[in-house]
Design a protein around this motif. Structure first.
Motif, PDB file in Angstrom:
ATOM      1  N   VAL A 177       0.972  -1.334  -0.142  1.00  0.00           N
ATOM      2  CA  VAL A 177      -0.171  -0.084   0.060  1.00  0.00           C
ATOM      3  C   VAL A 177       0.951   1.189   0.086  1.00  0.00           C
ATOM      4  O   VAL A 177       0.307   2.336   0.215  1.00  0.00           O
ATOM      5  CB  VAL A 177      -1.054  -0.063   1.265  1.00  0.00           C
ATOM      6  N   SER A 178       2.206   1.197  -0.467  1.00  0.00           N
ATOM      7  CA  SER A 178       3.196   2.305  -0.169  1.00  0.00           C
ATOM      8  C   SER A 178       3.826   2.665  -1.464  1.00  0.00           C
ATOM      9  O   SER A 178       4.897   3.425  -1.472  1.00  0.00           O
ATOM     10  CB  SER A 178       3.963   1.682   0.863  1.00  0.00           C
ATOM     11  N   SER A 179       3.494   2.207  -2.766  1.00  0.00           N
ATOM     12  CA  SER A 179       4.142   2.672  -3.827  1.00  0.00           C
ATOM     13  C   SER A 179       3.695   4.099  -4.161  1.00  0.00           C
ATOM     14  O   SER A 179       2.453   3.994  -3.982  1.00  0.00           O
ATOM     15  CB  SER A 179       3.939   1.553  -5.230  1.00  0.00           C
ATOM     16  N   PRO A 180       4.517   4.921  -4.752  1.00  0.00           N
ATOM     17  CA  PRO A 180       4.151   6.338  -4.986  1.00  0.00           C
ATOM     18  C   PRO A 180       3.505   6.296  -6.344  1.00  0.00           C
ATOM     19  O   PRO A 180       3.235   7.292  -6.802  1.00  0.00           O
ATOM     20  CB  PRO A 180       5.358   7.189  -4.719  1.00  0.00           C
ATOM     21  N   ASN A 181       3.636   5.148  -7.240  1.00  0.00           N
ATOM     22  CA  ASN A 181       3.443   5.308  -8.564  1.00  0.00           C
ATOM     23  C   ASN A 181       2.229   4.663  -9.136  1.00  0.00           C
ATOM     24  O   ASN A 181       1.840   4.587 -10.237  1.00  0.00           O
ATOM     25  CB  ASN A 181       4.511   4.362  -9.301  1.00  0.00           C
ATOM     26  N   THR A 182       1.147   4.368  -8.044  1.00  0.00           N
ATOM     27  CA  THR A 182      -0.203   4.201  -8.507  1.00  0.00           C
ATOM     28  C   THR A 182      -0.874   5.178  -7.483  1.00  0.00           C
ATOM     29  O   THR A 182      -1.058   5.316  -6.454  1.00  0.00           O
ATOM     30  CB  THR A 182      -0.519   2.720  -7.845  1.00  0.00           C
ATOM     31  N   PRO A 183      -1.949   5.907  -8.569  1.00  0.00           N
ATOM     32  CA  PRO A 183      -2.853   7.050  -7.746  1.00  0.00           C
ATOM     33  C   PRO A 183      -3.683   6.411  -6.493  1.00  0.00           C
ATOM     34  O   PRO A 183      -4.248   5.348  -6.812  1.00  0.00           O
ATOM     35  CB  PRO A 183      -3.465   7.710  -9.078  1.00  0.00           C
ATOM     36  N   GLY A 184      -3.488   7.091  -5.617  1.00  0.00           N
ATOM     37  CA  GLY A 184      -4.534   6.855  -4.464  1.00  0.00           C
ATOM     38  C   GLY A 184      -3.872   5.796  -3.714  1.00  0.00           C
ATOM     39  O   GLY A 184      -4.570   5.570  -2.627  1.00  0.00           O
ATOM     40  N   LEU A 185      -2.732   5.106  -4.055  1.00  0.00           N
ATOM     41  CA  LEU A 185      -2.586   3.781  -3.360  1.00  0.00           C
ATOM     42  C   LEU A 185      -2.001   4.205  -1.876  1.00  0.00           C
ATOM     43  O   LEU A 185      -2.488   3.491  -0.971  1.00  0.00           O
ATOM     44  CB  LEU A 185      -1.170   3.187  -4.002  1.00  0.00           C
ATOM     45  N   ARG A 186      -1.088   5.383  -1.762  1.00  0.00           N
ATOM     46  CA  ARG A 186      -0.619   5.338  -0.339  1.00  0.00           C
ATOM     47  C   ARG A 186      -1.602   5.812   0.782  1.00  0.00           C
ATOM     48  O   ARG A 186      -1.557   5.889   1.845  1.00  0.00           O
ATOM     49  CB  ARG A 186       0.517   6.578  -0.377  1.00  0.00           C
ATOM     50  N   GLY A 187      -2.824   6.523  -0.017  1.00  0.00           N
ATOM     51  CA  GLY A 187      -3.872   6.634   0.960  1.00  0.00           C
ATOM     52  C   GLY A 187      -4.473   5.613   1.619  1.00  0.00           C
ATOM     53  O   GLY A 187      -5.033   5.774   2.966  1.00  0.00           O
ATOM     54  N   LEU A 188      -4.038   4.484   1.162  1.00  0.00           N
ATOM     55  CA  LEU A 188      -4.713   3.243   1.951  1.00  0.00           C
ATOM     56  C   LEU A 188      -3.915   3.228   3.057  1.00  0.00           C
ATOM     57  O   LEU A 188      -4.118   2.206   3.915  1.00  0.00           O
ATOM     58  CB  LEU A 188      -4.687   2.067   1.032  1.00  0.00           C
ATOM     59  N   GLN A 189      -2.731   3.698   3.426  1.00  0.00           N
ATOM     60  CA  GLN A 189      -1.964   3.251   4.599  1.00  0.00           C
ATOM     61  C   GLN A 189      -2.513   4.104   6.014  1.00  0.00           C
ATOM     62  O   GLN A 189      -2.020   3.668   6.803  1.00  0.00           O
ATOM     63  CB  GLN A 189      -0.533   3.959   4.350  1.00  0.00           C
ATOM     64  N   ALA A 190      -3.511   4.894   5.608  1.00  0.00           N
ATOM     65  CA  ALA A 190      -4.462   5.494   6.818  1.00  0.00           C
ATOM     66  C   ALA A 190      -4.927   4.385   7.691  1.00  0.00           C
ATOM     67  O   ALA A 190      -5.566   3.235   6.976  1.00  0.00           O
ATOM     68  CB  ALA A 190      -5.196   6.501   6.306  1.00  0.00           C
ATOM     69  N   VAL A 191      -4.694   4.276   8.940  1.00  0.00           N
ATOM     70  CA  VAL A 191      -5.237   3.224   9.883  1.00  0.00           C
ATOM     71  C   VAL A 191      -6.586   2.913   9.507  1.00  0.00           C
ATOM     72  O   VAL A 191      -6.942   1.397   9.383  1.00  0.00           O
ATOM     73  CB  VAL A 191      -4.908   3.342  11.225  1.00  0.00           C
ATOM     74  N   GLU A 192      -7.463   3.864   9.546  1.00  0.00           N
ATOM     75  CA  GLU A 192      -9.036   3.767   9.230  1.00  0.00           C
ATOM     76  C   GLU A 192      -9.320   2.933   7.861  1.00  0.00           C
ATOM     77  O   GLU A 192     -10.039   2.109   7.898  1.00  0.00           O
ATOM     78  CB  GLU A 192      -9.855   4.824   9.428  1.00  0.00           C
TER      79      GLU A 192
END
Length: 338
Positions: A177-192
């Motif tokens: 959930v941490s690649s910077p190259n897929t739009p919106g992916l890193r937002g999934l790292q929020a705990v909720e």
């Protein structure tokens, strides 16, 4: 000798083309006639074995996701002395990735910039490849990510599809959930948002060990919160870290870096933060049964030893292969033995 080859030949080649050319050599190293000879020169000493995730790893040093996206070079990488190979990132739906060029060298920093975009042949194809590998002894992890055409709101069933395809065959799964190259992916790292995703994948994975891979750019408190949540929901470990979006402290000319455009930076530029995140994770989860895989800026046996001493269970590398060459794992393993 490899340094001379890199400076005079490989450095002049387009990076992605050079990678594919190198993969042909790696695949040859894993072929039936050649692999036994290669293994005789590179096999890790038995004293380096690590027991974790219910598996035995011949060495603590393995290949990070991104190097072998489609599980085509596992045999060769194993023959070259790596203790495990994490394939992928794999998505449920096959995809070409981002437009080329999408891979760049930061030679002055011994690093890379990539915006590959999860180019891969899909989870079903990867499952078939891993199934063939089950006849041997390679330790294979599968890193799974979100398909680009799937909206973030529908990410959970997309990840679950990949998990169901790969869990029966892979030795462990890693949720990326941490690649910077897929739009919106890193937002999934929020705990909720991360908790329901990991809980769903955990159920789909069954008895297969499950880890989550996080970014180095997270604030310290979020690293701690994700680490604690991983324990709460029964994950087997955590991988720290992915590439960074930061461009601070680079030796490469700033104009050249800007011309490369967006993407994640790997190699020595992420080394310090990767170690910081490892320390944060271990402070939050000191239990040695919780597997922590450290990635980012690892190039020498000393770097690997530093991560192990800081609490890493296993260590992975990728970028160092470009600058160190095919005997990189052997160098690491021999250095660790000493």
């Amino acid at each position: 000798m490899y340094d001379l080859l890199f400076r005079n030949v490989l450095k002049r080649m387009e990076p992605e083309f050079a990678h594919h050319a190198a993969m042909l050599v790696i695949r040859a190293a894993g072929s039936a006639p050649i692999a036994p000879v290669v293994r005789a020169l590179t096999k890790p000493d038995p004293s380096l074995e690590v027991r974790t995730l219910g598996l035995t790893f011949p060495s603590p040093f393995g290949v990070a996701a991104g190097f072998d996206k489609n599980a085509v070079g596992v045999r060769g990488l194993e023959a070259l002395g790596f203790g495990h190979v994490e394939i992928g990132t794999v998505t449920a739906i096959p995809q070409p990735g981002n437009p080329k060029p999408r891979l760049f060298r930061l030679v002055a920093d011994r690093g890379l910039v990539n915006r590959m975009g999860f180019n891969n042949r899909g989870a079903r194809a990867a499952a078939k490849r891993i199934a063939k590998l089950r006849r041997g002894g390679a330790v294979v992890g599968a890193n799974i990510g979100k398909s680009r055409v799937v909206e973030v709101d529908n990410a959970i069933p997309d990840y679950v599809t990949s998990a169901r395809a790969l869990a029966p065959l892979a030795d462990y799964l890693a949720v990326n959930v941490s690649s910077p190259n897929t739009p919106g992916l890193r937002g999934l790292q929020a705990v909720e948002t991360l908790r329901p995703l990991l809980e769903a994948v955990r159920e789909a994975a069954g008895s297969t060990p499950l880890l989550v891979k996080i970014a180095p750019d997270l604030p310290d408190d979020e690293v701690t919160a994700i680490s604690q949540m991983a324990v709460e929901i029964g994950l087997d470990g955590l991988i720290a870290t992915n590439t960074t979006i930061s461009r601070e402290g680079l030796s490469t000319d700033a104009a050249a870096v800007e011309a490369m455009g967006a993407g994640g930076v790997s190699g020595p530029p992420v080394k310090a933060r990767s170690l910081e995140v490892l320390n944060l994770v271990r402070a939050a989860v000191p239990d040695p049964q919780f597997c922590v895989i450290s990635v980012g800026g690892v190039e020498t046996a000393g770097d690997v030893r530093e991560r192990l001493d800081a609490g890493a269970t296993l260590v992975q590398g990728y970028t160092g292969f470009i600058y160190r060459g095919p005997l990189w794992a052997r160098e690491i393993n021999r250095g660790l033995r000493k």
